[in-house]
Design an enzyme around this catalytic site. Structure first.
Site, PDB file in Angstrom:
ATOM      1  N   HIS A   1     -38.264 -39.594 -11.905  1.00  0.00           N
ATOM      2  CA  HIS A   1     -37.418 -40.979 -11.774  1.00  0.00           C
ATOM      3  C   HIS A   1     -38.179 -41.796 -11.023  1.00  0.00           C
ATOM      4  O   HIS A   1     -39.136 -41.420 -10.062  1.00  0.00           O
ATOM      5  CB  HIS A   1     -36.137 -40.726 -11.010  1.00  0.00           C
ATOM      6  CG  HIS A   1     -36.377 -40.080  -9.818  1.00  0.00           C
ATOM      7  ND1 HIS A   1     -36.448 -40.795  -8.629  1.00  0.00           N
ATOM      8  CD2 HIS A   1     -36.357 -38.612  -9.348  1.00  0.00           C
ATOM      9  CE1 HIS A   1     -36.344 -40.015  -7.509  1.00  0.00           C
ATOM     10  NE2 HIS A   1     -36.345 -38.800  -8.030  1.00  0.00           N
ATOM     11  N   ASP A   2     -38.332 -43.135 -11.222  1.00  0.00           N
ATOM     12  CA  ASP A   2     -39.078 -44.428 -10.505  1.00  0.00           C
ATOM     13  C   ASP A   2     -40.523 -44.324 -10.444  1.00  0.00           C
ATOM     14  O   ASP A   2     -41.062 -44.960  -9.780  1.00  0.00           O
ATOM     15  CB  ASP A   2     -38.292 -44.319  -9.094  1.00  0.00           C
ATOM     16  CG  ASP A   2     -37.003 -44.564  -9.136  1.00  0.00           C
ATOM     17  OD1 ASP A   2     -36.479 -45.737  -9.337  1.00  0.00           O
ATOM     18  OD2 ASP A   2     -36.152 -43.549  -9.099  1.00  0.00           O
TER      19      ASP A   2
ATOM     20  N   GLY B   1     -40.903 -37.876  -8.215  1.00  0.00           N
ATOM     21  CA  GLY B   1     -40.285 -39.119  -8.264  1.00  0.00           C
ATOM     22  C   GLY B   1     -40.945 -40.303  -7.379  1.00  0.00           C
ATOM     23  O   GLY B   1     -41.823 -39.685  -6.196  1.00  0.00           O
TER      24      GLY B   1
END
Length: 267
Positions: free
Chosen positions: A121-122, A139
């Protein structure tokens, strides 16, 4: 609009498909997605809700793009994956959407993600990046333009990989890798990316300056602050300014020199 969709594919009616899009057998495209012109989604790939991509992307067999993040902080908010144009995303790549509401995991343009790559994520990927097979990014990892990560490279969350960095296969990173350097083993660098710099059109003068900067940072006996101060006073061309700013903004510290033993660089 000319599209070629296999009869077994499942595409939500809200999806926006560009021209010359091809969708293979048993592929799934969920609600709210945007697929740009001339994209190919191969068999069994899954494009999850809210994913947006530009033109000319290839999504490989069994890839999963935009699934929920593996993050306890995630509360099923409206986040997404944004993909630019001209990317090759090969077999069984997984790219998770961002954690926070309104935020995005991003992949730029003309990148090559080989089989089994994972973007947590991100993650933020620049342009012309190559991630070889089974590379895993945690992440919030950032990878700048034209980096090349060898197969099975593992990168801890929040780490930054600088422009034109190259890593050997199996490298393990929990600290930032400054631009133009070569990363090896665990949190180590072993010199500059000579071949990559030459191929990128860096002049001999610039390559020599980067080599000099490497030696000053790691082998002069100076601490990081002292080395950066000397570099600032000596070099003003853009590549060196970027290197100095990257190291100066490192929150996790930077990888140590392989020749320097097991001691951490003083910061």
């Amino acid at each position: 609009m000319s599209v070629n969709i296999h009869s077994t594919a499942i595409i939500d009616p809200s999806t926006k498909l560009g021209v010359e899009v091809r969708v293979g057998p048993y592929a799934i495209i969920e609600t709210g997605c945007v697929i740009g012109d001339d994209c190919e989604v191969r068999a069994h790939a899954v494009i999850c809700r809210g994913t947006v991509m530009g033109a000319g992307n290839q999504i490989g067999y069994g890839a999963v793009i935009g699934a929920e993040p593996q993050d306890y902080a995630f509360k099923d908010t409206s986040s997404r994956v944004e993909i630019g144009s001209g990317n090759k995303i090969r077999e069984y790549v997984t790219i998770h959407r961002a954690t926070k509401n309104g935020s995005a995991t991003r992949v730029g343009n003309n990148n090559f993600l080989m089989g089994g790559v994972h973007l947590g994520h991100d993650v933020q990927i620049g342009n012309h990046v190559v991630l070889a097979n089974n590379t895993l990014l945690g992440g919030y990892v950032q990878v700048e333009d034209r980096a090349f990560l060898g197969g099975a490279t593992i990168v801890h969350q929040h780490v930054r990989i600088g422009r034109l960095v190259i890593t050997r296969g199996g490298t393990r990173l929990g600290k930032d890798v400054p631009p133009y350097f070569m990363a090896v083993a665990t949190n180590q660098v072993s010199g500059i990316n000579r071949i990559g710099l030459r191929r990128a059109g860096f002049s001999q003068e610039t390559r020599r300056a980067i080599q000099e900067a490497y030696k000053l940072i790691y082998r002069s006996g100076l601490n990081i602050g002292q080395a950066l101060e000397q570099l600032q006073g000596k070099f003003t061309f853009p590549e060196m300014v970027h290197l100095i700013e990257f190291i100066g903004s490192a929150k996790r510290g930077i990888c140590r020199d392989r020749m320097g033993g097991e001691e951490e660089i003083e910061e």
